[in-house]
Design a protein around this motif. Sequence first.
Motif, short mmCIF file in Angstrom:
data_model
loop_
_atom_site.label_atom_id
_atom_site.label_comp_id
_atom_site.label_asym_id
_atom_site.label_seq_id
_atom_site.Cartn_x
_atom_site.Cartn_y
_atom_site.Cartn_z
N PRO A 166 0.80 -1.23 0.00
CA PRO A 166 0.00 0.00 0.00
C PRO A 166 0.83 1.28 0.00
CG PRO A 166 -0.99 -1.60 1.46
CD PRO A 166 0.32 -2.19 1.02
N ALA A 167 1.91 1.30 0.78
CA ALA A 167 2.76 2.49 0.82
C ALA A 167 3.39 2.75 -0.56
CB ALA A 167 3.84 2.34 1.88
N PHE A 168 3.78 1.68 -1.20
CA PHE A 168 4.33 1.81 -2.55
C PHE A 168 3.27 2.32 -3.52
CE2 PHE A 168 4.55 -0.07 -6.78
CZ PHE A 168 5.74 0.49 -7.25
N LEU A 169 2.06 1.76 -3.44
CA LEU A 169 0.99 2.18 -4.35
C LEU A 169 0.68 3.67 -4.19
CD1 LEU A 169 -1.48 -0.85 -4.08
CD2 LEU A 169 0.13 -0.34 -5.94
N ARG A 170 0.74 4.17 -2.97
CA ARG A 170 0.50 5.60 -2.75
C ARG A 170 1.53 6.44 -3.49
NH1 ARG A 170 -2.45 7.69 1.39
NH2 ARG A 170 -0.89 9.32 1.64
N ALA A 171 2.79 6.09 -3.31
CA ALA A 171 3.86 6.84 -3.96
C ALA A 171 3.79 6.72 -5.47
CB ALA A 171 5.22 6.34 -3.45
N GLU A 191 -6.63 -0.03 -6.77
CA GLU A 191 -5.94 -1.10 -6.04
C GLU A 191 -5.63 -0.67 -4.61
OE1 GLU A 191 -2.51 -2.22 -8.24
OE2 GLU A 191 -3.62 -3.18 -9.85
N TYR A 192 -5.22 0.58 -4.45
CA TYR A 192 -4.90 1.05 -3.11
C TYR A 192 -6.15 1.11 -2.24
CZ TYR A 192 -3.68 4.05 0.78
OH TYR A 192 -3.53 4.54 2.05
N LEU A 193 -7.22 1.69 -2.77
CA LEU A 193 -8.45 1.82 -1.99
C LEU A 193 -9.00 0.45 -1.59
CD1 LEU A 193 -10.26 4.74 -3.85
CD2 LEU A 193 -8.95 4.83 -1.72
N ALA A 194 -8.85 -0.51 -2.48
CA ALA A 194 -9.33 -1.86 -2.19
C ALA A 194 -8.56 -2.51 -1.03
CB ALA A 194 -9.22 -2.74 -3.43
N SER A 195 -7.36 -2.01 -0.79
CA SER A 195 -6.53 -2.58 0.28
C SER A 195 -6.82 -1.95 1.64
CB SER A 195 -5.04 -2.38 -0.06
OG SER A 195 -4.66 -1.02 0.10
N GLN A 196 -7.66 -0.91 1.67
CA GLN A 196 -7.90 -0.16 2.91
C GLN A 196 -9.23 -0.54 3.56
OE1 GLN A 196 -5.33 2.13 4.04
NE2 GLN A 196 -4.46 0.77 2.49
N LYS A 197 -9.18 -0.84 4.87
CA LYS A 197 -10.39 -1.16 5.61
C LYS A 197 -11.15 0.09 6.02
CE LYS A 197 -8.57 -5.52 7.45
NZ LYS A 197 -8.25 -6.29 8.68
N ASP A 198 -10.45 1.19 6.25
CA ASP A 198 -11.08 2.43 6.70
C ASP A 198 -10.59 3.58 5.83
OD1 ASP A 198 -12.25 4.54 7.97
OD2 ASP A 198 -11.08 4.39 9.82
N LEU A 205 -7.73 10.10 3.44
CA LEU A 205 -8.51 11.24 2.93
C LEU A 205 -7.64 12.19 2.14
CD1 LEU A 205 -10.83 11.97 5.99
CD2 LEU A 205 -11.49 11.04 3.76
N GLU A 206 -6.42 12.41 2.59
CA GLU A 206 -5.51 13.26 1.82
C GLU A 206 -5.19 12.61 0.48
OE1 GLU A 206 -2.29 13.78 4.51
OE2 GLU A 206 -3.17 15.57 5.45
N PHE A 207 -5.05 11.31 0.50
CA PHE A 207 -4.82 10.57 -0.74
C PHE A 207 -6.01 10.71 -1.68
CE2 PHE A 207 -5.26 6.63 -3.21
CZ PHE A 207 -4.02 6.57 -3.84
N LEU A 208 -7.21 10.52 -1.17
CA LEU A 208 -8.42 10.65 -1.98
C LEU A 208 -8.53 12.04 -2.57
CD1 LEU A 208 -11.09 8.80 0.21
CD2 LEU A 208 -10.13 8.04 -1.97
N GLY A 209 -8.22 13.04 -1.76
CA GLY A 209 -8.33 14.41 -2.23
C GLY A 209 -7.41 14.73 -3.38
N LYS A 216 -18.12 10.27 -10.14
CA LYS A 216 -18.45 8.85 -10.03
C LYS A 216 -17.36 8.06 -9.32
CE LYS A 216 -21.36 8.68 -14.18
NZ LYS A 216 -21.42 10.13 -14.35
N SER A 217 -16.27 8.70 -8.97
CA SER A 217 -15.17 7.99 -8.33
C SER A 217 -15.52 7.69 -6.88
CB SER A 217 -13.89 8.82 -8.40
OG SER A 217 -14.02 10.00 -7.61
N LYS A 218 -14.89 6.65 -6.36
CA LYS A 218 -15.16 6.21 -5.00
C LYS A 218 -14.81 7.30 -3.99
CE LYS A 218 -14.34 2.30 -1.89
NZ LYS A 218 -13.68 0.98 -1.75
N GLY A 219 -13.72 8.01 -4.24
CA GLY A 219 -13.31 9.05 -3.33
C GLY A 219 -14.29 10.19 -3.27
N PHE A 220 -14.83 10.59 -4.42
CA PHE A 220 -15.82 11.68 -4.45
C PHE A 220 -17.04 11.30 -3.62
CE2 PHE A 220 -19.33 14.13 -6.07
CZ PHE A 220 -18.79 15.37 -6.37
#
Length: 410
Positions: A166-171, A191-198, A205-209, A216-220
């Motif tokens: 997950p840390a790699f996927l963020r970067a 892929e990153y969002l699917a790996s997160q429970k919360d 949230l900073e990542f989503l932003g 239509k995106s999951k973050g929105f």
Amino acid sequence: MKRLFFLMLILPFAAVAQEGGTRFEQHLSWAQAKEKAKKENKYLFVDCFTTWCGPCKQMKNEVFPQPKVGDFFNKNFVNIEVQMDKTAKDNAEVKAFYADAASIAEKYKVKAYPTYLIFSPDGELVHQFVGSRRADDFIAVANKAFKPETQYITLLKKYAAGEKDPAFLRAFTAGAADAGDDGTRDKVVAEYLASQKDLYTKENLEFLGSFITSSKSKGFEAILKNPDKVDAILGKGKASNMLTPVIMNEEVYNLANSKAEINVDELEAKTKLKYPSVDLAKSFALFRVQWYQYYKKDWPAFQTAALSYMRTYGNDVDVNTLNNLAFTVFKNCHDPACVAEALNWSKRSVEDTKSGVPSFIDTYANLLHKAGKTEEAIQWEEKAINLAPEAEKVNYRNVLDKMKKAEKTW
């Protein structure tokens, strides 16, 4: 002279470096540029542009000339520019680079402009990114080229080899976004969002932003459904700030760009009704300025909108916006009170860039002249001439001649 908000003119190939700005090596072949970088143990920075590219001209006029940009790139890189298209006006140097430009485009899949390629001293591509940027962001993204953990090409190879931490996927997502690799970015975000429970953690949230691309995106959806929870974690107003760009693009700018006739008041009311929890006031205030400036060319309405926007939100406006609004007032508005306010905007842009951008200084000088302060205007226009690339000095000299003759420059 000034320049549109988003669309700029073309960029000449053999630009002369401004004193204090980025120094591009001239007269070097592709092989010589790589050899020079290896000999000096420097990274090689390649600015890939086209003559029709608006953002390229913006970078040329307003970012590369800034002293802090020059200090960073001149210290750390051998810098070259490569024109990627062909025109009837191309000089011998551009023509001599045709074959290498085509090879670079094919080998490194250069499709967007400007694209920046960064090679290690040994000639290996390690990093790339695209688009016009503000000076500090431009430096920050280029600085990623020096560390394997932030080099986009290095991350791309690790991802292809199966890295899914997950840390790699963020970067990697950040690198893909910088590189304009939207397909890869969206895939990795999912892929990153699917790996997160919360999703409702500060980090997530900073990542989503940073990577909300549509309504239509999951973050929105996650942020829209729980704005109070988001603000409680990130700070007041953060939810609206993350959602606003997508909303304005889908509901407002897409419509404006379709050349449809718009009643701004009705459109604002309709959009706010659809998204009642999102604070859209600042964004619509800016859209009013842009609507009358670019779409309608209604200068009295532009003046009213611009003054209202700057009086309310002016403290947060960046130097490019300050300069562009000020120049538009200079060219099209004749109310002395409005000119006086625009003069203050322009002065801020000059001061914030430490008097290092000739186009900003030119705007300031022209406004001084229009305000009746011609003696001071002449002094500033002479400073613009001293900083300007050789190919552009003639434009500033023509303005200076008119000032000295007490003629209008607008």
